[in-house]
Write an enzyme that holds these catalytic residues in place. Sequence first.
Site, PDB file in Angstrom:
ATOM      1  CG  HIS A 177      -2.037   1.036   0.952  1.00  0.00           C
ATOM      2  ND1 HIS A 177      -1.957   1.523   2.144  1.00  0.00           N
ATOM      3  CD2 HIS A 177      -3.230   1.505   0.269  1.00  0.00           C
ATOM      4  CE1 HIS A 177      -3.492   2.905   1.825  1.00  0.00           C
ATOM      5  NE2 HIS A 177      -4.231   1.999   0.911  1.00  0.00           N
ATOM      6  CE  LYS A 179      -1.040   4.714  -1.933  1.00  0.00           C
ATOM      7  NZ  LYS A 179      -1.810   4.147  -0.758  1.00  0.00           N
ATOM      8  CG  ASP A 184      18.325  12.179 -10.142  1.00  0.00           C
ATOM      9  OD1 ASP A 184      18.234  10.937 -10.406  1.00  0.00           O
ATOM     10  OD2 ASP A 184      18.369  13.005 -10.568  1.00  0.00           O
ATOM     11  CG  HIS A 364      -7.543   7.992  -0.332  1.00  0.00           C
ATOM     12  ND1 HIS A 364      -6.071   7.731  -0.813  1.00  0.00           N
ATOM     13  CD2 HIS A 364      -8.210   6.861  -0.056  1.00  0.00           C
ATOM     14  CE1 HIS A 364      -5.539   6.494  -1.008  1.00  0.00           C
ATOM     15  NE2 HIS A 364      -6.959   6.201  -0.448  1.00  0.00           N
ATOM     16  CE  LYS A 366      -4.206   7.212   1.920  1.00  0.00           C
ATOM     17  NZ  LYS A 366      -5.558   7.000   2.892  1.00  0.00           N
ATOM     18  CG  ASP A 371       1.262  19.051  22.276  1.00  0.00           C
ATOM     19  OD1 ASP A 371       0.001  18.429  22.400  1.00  0.00           O
ATOM     20  OD2 ASP A 371       1.902  17.963  22.788  1.00  0.00           O
TER      21      ASP A 371
END
Length: 446
Positions: A177, A179, A184, A364, A366, A371
Site C-alpha cells: 500500500h 506510495k 536521483d 483519502h 492519512k 501539539d
Amino acid sequence: MSGPAATLPEAAGTPRLAELRVEDERGPLSARRAEAALRRLGRDASEQSLLAHHLAQVEGVVSSPLVLGNDAHLLVDGPKTQDAMFQAIAQAQHHIDLETYILEADGAGERLAELLEERRARGVEVRVLYDSVGSIATPAAYFDRLRAAGVAVCEFNPVNPLRLAGDTQLNINNRDHRKILVVDRQVAFTGGINISAVYSSGSFGRKVKTPDPKSGWRDTHVIVRGPVVSQFQNLFDEGWQGQRCQPAAPPREAVQDKAPGRAGAMAMRVVAADPASQRSELYVALLSAIDHASKRVWLTYGYFVPDERTLESLIAASRRGVDVRLALPGFSDFWAPFHAGRSHYDTLLEAGIRVFERRDALLHAKTAVIDGVWSSVGSTNLDWRSFVHNYEADVLVLDAGFAREMEALFARDEAASHEILAQEWKRRDVGKRFLEWLARRWEYFL
C-alpha cells in the site's frame, strides 16, 4: 482482539536523550551533539517533554534513526502532487524509483509512461514496483510498454496461487500500500496519492450537490529533501529485493557517495509497516505521541477503523484536556470500513472528541499533527488492514514550522466539513445502525 501492539514499550523515568540514535548528513551524532540537537526541537517545556518521552519510548521499536537537516512541504490533492512528481521525474539524471499501490494506464498513468520512456531513452535507470491487487485493472500491455522501453517493472505479490504456494513470505492478503517516489536519491515523495484518475481534480472550492466518488479526491502527499531521503531509498530497495525483482538493488555501500546533503533544519524519520516481520512502526509512534500529548491531537484519516488500544489513547487524551479532533470521510469508496468507523462515534463523542466529516469530496488522506510539533504523512490508515496486513510507509516530521502547515490544512478540512454532534448522531436511522453493526463484525479484515 485488542490490536497489533496493545502494549507500548515503557519509557520509565527521565528520558536519556543522549542514548537516542540521531544522524545528520555526515552520519551518527555524538551523544553530546545528539542531546543538544533534540532539546532544540521543542520550543517550550511541554513540546520538549512530548518529544523526549516519545522518542525514548519508540527508540527500540522504530528501525530508522532520527535524521536532522531535512526540508519538507505538503502537496494537497492530486493535481499539485502529480505536477510536482512529474516535474521531478522529468528532471531526473540518474535514477527513478516508483512504488505504488494503484498504477492506472490512462490519464496520469499515460503521462507517467511518456516521461519514463523519455528519461529511459536518455540513460536514466528506472524501476517501478506496483501492487498486483491494487493495479489489477491495469492492462498488461501498459507494463509491457514500460518494459519495452527498458524500465525495470516488478509486480508485488502476484495474484497467482502457484507462486503464493511456493513462498511462505507471500500471503494474498498482504498488499503493498506504499506510495514512494525517489528521484536521483536526492528527493522523495510519499503520502496517500496513487497514479489514478480519481486525482484529476482538486477537492477544495467545488460547489456540487452530489460529489463524485470517482474524481476530485481529497488527499495529501509530501515532498522531502535532505539526508532522510536515504531512508526512503533503503525502504524501496528492501521491497524490491524482498520481491526478488530484477535487476537486484545495489548494495548500500556502493551508493554512499551519492547520499543527499543537508537541505533544511527539520528532523525526520521514515517508519514502515511490514507484515512479514509483524511490525507497524507508525502504530507505535502515533500512539506514543498521542499518549504524551498535552495540547492538540488532530488526525485526518480516509479509513478509520480503530482498535481498542487506539480508542483508549484518544479517549484518555481528551479526558486529560487535550483538544482531540478527527477529520474523517463523509462517504467512501468502500462501505465496510466507513460504517465500521462510524460505529465508534458514540464512544468518541461521549469522551468529548470532535468528529468532522468531509461530505463534499472523498477524503483519502492519512495525516496527523500533535501539539504543534509532531506530524506524520504517509500511506498508513488508522485501521487493522494498515496496521496488520499491509506494507506501508510514512514520514514523521518533528518541526514546528511543518506542524503549522499541517494545522492550517486541517483547519481547511474542518471548515469544509460537517461536524457530527452527539444529539444529531443519536437520531440516525436504523438502517445506518445495522450497517455499523454488520461492518463492526469484520473490523480485523478492514
